[in-house]
Design a protein around this motif. Structure first.
Motif, short mmCIF file in Angstrom:
data_model
loop_
_atom_site.label_atom_id
_atom_site.label_comp_id
_atom_site.label_asym_id
_atom_site.label_seq_id
_atom_site.Cartn_x
_atom_site.Cartn_y
_atom_site.Cartn_z
N MET A 1 0.76 -1.16 0.21
CA MET A 1 -0.08 -0.13 -0.04
C MET A 1 0.89 1.18 0.15
N GLU A 2 0.62 2.16 -0.90
CA GLU A 2 1.48 3.39 -1.00
C GLU A 2 0.67 4.42 0.00
N ILE A 3 1.32 5.10 0.79
CA ILE A 3 0.68 6.01 1.67
C ILE A 3 0.92 7.23 1.19
N LYS A 4 -0.17 8.19 0.83
CA LYS A 4 -0.06 9.51 0.39
C LYS A 4 -0.36 10.54 1.77
N PHE A 5 0.72 11.40 1.69
CA PHE A 5 0.54 12.34 2.82
C PHE A 5 0.42 13.77 2.11
N ARG A 6 -0.45 14.43 2.90
CA ARG A 6 -0.84 15.77 2.34
C ARG A 6 0.24 16.82 2.08
N CYS A 7 1.24 16.84 2.96
CA CYS A 7 2.32 17.58 3.19
C CYS A 7 3.56 17.11 3.88
N ASN A 8 4.41 17.77 4.23
CA ASN A 8 5.72 17.42 5.05
C ASN A 8 5.49 17.44 6.53
N CYS A 9 4.55 18.21 6.92
CA CYS A 9 4.40 18.54 8.35
C CYS A 9 4.33 17.21 9.19
N PRO A 10 4.98 16.92 10.29
CA PRO A 10 4.75 15.86 10.95
C PRO A 10 3.42 15.67 11.89
N PHE A 11 2.67 16.80 12.03
CA PHE A 11 1.44 16.72 12.49
C PHE A 11 0.62 16.37 11.70
N THR A 12 0.51 17.05 10.53
CA THR A 12 -0.46 16.58 9.52
C THR A 12 -0.20 15.17 8.87
N ALA B 1 1.02 12.47 10.75
CA ALA B 1 0.20 11.66 11.69
C ALA B 1 -1.22 11.56 11.73
N LEU B 2 -1.84 12.75 11.40
CA LEU B 2 -3.13 12.89 11.25
C LEU B 2 -3.73 12.15 9.91
N ASP B 3 -2.70 11.96 8.85
CA ASP B 3 -3.20 11.56 7.59
C ASP B 3 -3.53 9.87 7.83
N ILE B 4 -2.58 9.35 8.88
CA ILE B 4 -2.83 8.09 9.18
C ILE B 4 -3.64 7.93 10.45
N LEU B 5 -3.72 8.58 11.42
CA LEU B 5 -4.52 8.35 12.60
C LEU B 5 -5.79 9.20 12.72
N GLY B 6 -5.93 10.01 11.72
CA GLY B 6 -6.99 11.03 12.12
C GLY B 6 -8.49 10.54 11.78
N LYS C 1 -10.08 -0.98 8.08
CA LYS C 1 -9.42 -0.16 9.02
C LYS C 1 -8.60 -1.23 9.86
N LEU C 2 -8.60 -2.33 10.08
CA LEU C 2 -7.75 -3.54 10.56
C LEU C 2 -6.69 -3.73 9.64
N LYS C 3 -7.01 -3.61 8.39
CA LYS C 3 -6.16 -4.04 7.32
C LYS C 3 -4.94 -2.91 7.32
N GLN C 4 -5.52 -1.77 7.24
CA GLN C 4 -4.84 -0.45 7.21
C GLN C 4 -3.84 -0.58 8.42
N LEU C 5 -4.47 -0.40 9.77
CA LEU C 5 -3.54 -0.67 10.80
C LEU C 5 -2.40 -1.70 10.90
N GLU C 6 -2.66 -2.89 10.09
CA GLU C 6 -1.83 -3.72 9.93
C GLU C 6 -0.58 -3.42 9.05
N GLU C 7 -1.02 -2.54 8.02
CA GLU C 7 -0.18 -2.10 6.97
C GLU C 7 0.66 -1.00 7.42
N PHE C 8 0.21 -0.46 8.62
CA PHE C 8 0.93 0.71 9.30
C PHE C 8 1.85 0.23 10.19
N VAL C 9 1.83 -1.19 10.54
CA VAL C 9 2.49 -1.83 11.52
C VAL C 9 1.97 -1.30 12.86
#
Length: 144
Positions: free
Chosen positions: A1-12, A14-19, A56-64
């Motif tokens: 799975m390719e994770i797409k982040f909105r920007c380089n901000c560490p807060f954003t 984290a929210l891209d994954i956990l938000g 969501k379980l699959k994503q949580l597993e992919e994010f380790v």
């Protein structure tokens, strides 16, 4: 799975994954409510739809953040467990609980108010340590 982040901000980032609405709820259920099977999650008060839960379980597993396994004594059921990376989110979950307890009671007067919430209010570090210790103990027992 390719994770797409909105920007380089560490807060954003984290929210891209956990938000997402469900990600921290699932982690909280595992950490605090001892949920570990698909059935456990579907029977919870939060009422997550099965298709969303599976995703969501699959994503949580992919994010380790979780792993899944089968117990030697029960090859049919899949058990989900938090990783060390997920356990490091415990302080964040605790702070969300404290914030909610302090600021949302007036709009959510039926919010739980039991011994655990009192412990959280009075000793957040102790509460966090207890959660992690209990989780690690439970995990060790499951693997034996």
């Amino acid at each position: 799975m390719e994770i797409k982040f909105r920007c380089n901000c560490p807060f954003t980032s984290a929210l891209d994954i956990l938000g997402d609405k469900w990600m921290l709820v699932i982690i909280k259920q595992m950490l605090i409510e001892n949920k570990e099977t698909f059935k456990d999650f579907t029977e919870s008060d939060e009422g997550i739809a099965t298709n969303i839960l599976a995703t969501k379980l699959k994503q949580l597993e992919e994010f380790v953040l979780i792993t899944k396994s089968k117990l030697p004594t029960n090859k049919k059921s899949v058990y989900y467990h938090l990783t060390e990376k997920a356990l490091e989110l415990t302080p964040l979950i605790i702070e969300l609980g404290i914030w909610s307890d302090k600021h949302l009671r007036e709009v959510h007067p039926t919010m739980g108010n039991n011994e655990s919430v009192e412990f959280l209010r009075n000793d957040k570090a102790g509460f966090g340590s207890m959660l992690i210790e209990n989780y690690i103990e439970k995990l060790a027992k499951t693997k034996n």
